[in-house]
Design an enzyme around this catalytic site. Structure first.
Site, PDB file in Angstrom:
ATOM      1  N   PRO A   1      12.295  -8.680   8.487  1.00 31.47           N
ATOM      2  CA  PRO A   1      12.281  -8.646   7.022  1.00 31.47           C
ATOM      3  C   PRO A   1      13.649  -8.925   6.400  1.00 31.47           C
ATOM      4  O   PRO A   1      13.736  -9.306   5.233  1.00 31.47           O
ATOM      5  CB  PRO A   1      11.820  -7.212   6.693  1.00 31.47           C
ATOM      6  CG  PRO A   1      11.140  -6.738   7.914  1.00 31.47           C
ATOM      7  CD  PRO A   1      11.807  -7.413   9.062  1.00 31.47           C
TER       8      PRO A   1
ATOM      9  N   GLU B   1      11.198   0.702  14.671  1.00 35.23           N
ATOM     10  CA  GLU B   1      12.130   0.766  13.548  1.00 35.23           C
ATOM     11  C   GLU B   1      12.961  -0.505  13.419  1.00 35.23           C
ATOM     12  O   GLU B   1      13.319  -0.913  12.329  1.00 35.23           O
ATOM     13  CB  GLU B   1      13.058   1.981  13.713  1.00 35.23           C
ATOM     14  CG  GLU B   1      14.037   2.194  12.569  1.00 35.23           C
ATOM     15  CD  GLU B   1      13.362   2.495  11.245  1.00 35.23           C
ATOM     16  OE1 GLU B   1      13.985   2.267  10.197  1.00 35.23           O
ATOM     17  OE2 GLU B   1      12.196   2.956  11.268  1.00 35.23           O
TER      18      GLU B   1
ATOM     19  N   ARG C   1       2.329 -28.323  12.615  1.00 34.01           N
ATOM     20  CA  ARG C   1       1.576 -29.322  11.864  1.00 34.01           C
ATOM     21  C   ARG C   1       2.446 -30.497  11.411  1.00 34.01           C
ATOM     22  O   ARG C   1       1.938 -31.541  11.014  1.00 34.01           O
ATOM     23  CB  ARG C   1       0.869 -28.679  10.666  1.00 34.01           C
ATOM     24  CG  ARG C   1       1.815 -28.184   9.577  1.00 34.01           C
ATOM     25  CD  ARG C   1       1.086 -27.346   8.535  1.00 34.01           C
ATOM     26  NE  ARG C   1      -0.020 -28.071   7.943  1.00 34.01           N
ATOM     27  CZ  ARG C   1       0.109 -28.949   6.964  1.00 34.01           C
ATOM     28  NH1 ARG C   1       1.301 -29.237   6.489  1.00 34.01           N
ATOM     29  NH2 ARG C   1      -0.943 -29.558   6.464  1.00 34.01           N
TER      30      ARG C   1
ATOM     31  N   ASP D   1       2.330 -32.540   1.063  1.00 36.22           N
ATOM     32  CA  ASP D   1       2.051 -31.123   0.869  1.00 36.22           C
ATOM     33  C   ASP D   1       2.970 -30.507  -0.183  1.00 36.22           C
ATOM     34  O   ASP D   1       4.073 -30.995  -0.424  1.00 36.22           O
ATOM     35  CB  ASP D   1       2.274 -30.349   2.177  1.00 36.22           C
ATOM     36  CG  ASP D   1       1.113 -30.517   3.137  1.00 36.22           C
ATOM     37  OD1 ASP D   1       0.021 -30.869   2.675  1.00 36.22           O
ATOM     38  OD2 ASP D   1       1.318 -30.300   4.338  1.00 36.22           O
TER      39      ASP D   1
END
Length: 262
Positions: free
Chosen positions: A102, A129, A167, A182
């Site tokens: 994160p 953690e 992709r 895209d």
């Protein structure tokens, strides 16, 4: 391309790596996708991969030794104790070692395009953690996050990044132009799409799209892409490369929008 994923839950990847676009890319030999359970490299009788943090605090921290050993095993020959979907392959090229975290750099289409030019990617999926800091400092080359929220582990984010990267590899998509147009590939959101029937419940396809005039269609799509970006993600326009004509058109749209709101 070779992609290896270090995870405590290799079974999570079985369906993802054998289905849809990723499955077809593997079948074509465009990409080799493998999982390695780094618990196999724990080196202790209980196969422990985590421990309490020095200095106290809640949660458990992933130990450096199993993860270093697992990554190093991929640089020479596959470990005989690894659980895999596919077989790990050594290319001799220095891999990008990516920590899903994160705290990492927010993953973007530009990052996907950058990674798609590599020969070997290694993803590390953590739990608990966090990671021993020495993993960040001395092993990984990239830290990536898919958004400002916390998940149970790094497996789902790794799947997202891998799908986005694979992709883009030549030969993976049936239509190579699809990846080029895209959303975010041009720095803008993609234009609206329509298909048959021409009329559905009173709603019709824009005339320009069935006119057969390719230059007009291209211009319409570009302007629609600009307008959709302005409406939904205006911050993307700050770095967009626009022609003078496009800038004028966009200013007119902004003025119209302000007039409606005023």
């Amino acid at each position: 391309m070779n992609i290896d994923v270090l995870t405590l839950f290799p079974a999570m990847f079985e369906g993802v790596f054998t289905s849809s676009i990723l499955g077809k890319a593997r079948e074509k030999g465009i990409v080799n996708l493998s999982t390695v359970n780094f618990r196999d490299f724990a080196g202790n009788k209980h196969n422990t991969v985590d421990d309490y943090p020095y200095g106290g605090g809640g949660g458990m921290v992933l130990k450096p030794d199993p993860i270093f050993a697992a990554v190093e095993s991929l640089l020479d020959v596959p470990s005989s104790g690894s659980e895999t979907v596919g077989e790990p392959v050594s290319t001799g090229a220095k891999p990008r070692v990516i920590l899903m975290c994160p705290q990492g750099e927010t993953f973007t289409q530009r990052k996907a395009e950058e990674l798609s030019r590599e020969e070997h990617l290694i993803f590390i999926c953590g739990h608990y953690e966090g990671y021993d800091e020495r993993i960040r400092e001395h092993l990984v080359t990239d830290e990536l996050s898919i958004g400002d929220y916390v998940l149970t582990g790094g497996e789902l984010p790794a799947m997202v990044v891998i799908d986005s990267v694979v992709r883009l590899l030549p030969g993976v998509l049936g239509n190579e132009q699809s990846a080029v147009t895209d959303s975010f590939s041009t720095g803008l959101l993609e234009y609206p799409h329509y298909t048959r029937p021409v009329e559905f419940r009173g709603w019709t396809v824009p005339d320009v799209l069935i006119s057969g005039h390719h230059a007009n269609i291209t211009e319409w799509r570009r302007l629609q892409s600009l307008y959709r970006t302005f409406k939904r993600r205006p911050e993307l326009l700050e770095n967009a490369e626009l022609t003078d004509k496009e800038k004028r058109w966009l200013r007119e749209k902004m003025a119209e929008e302000e007039g409606r709101q005023g």
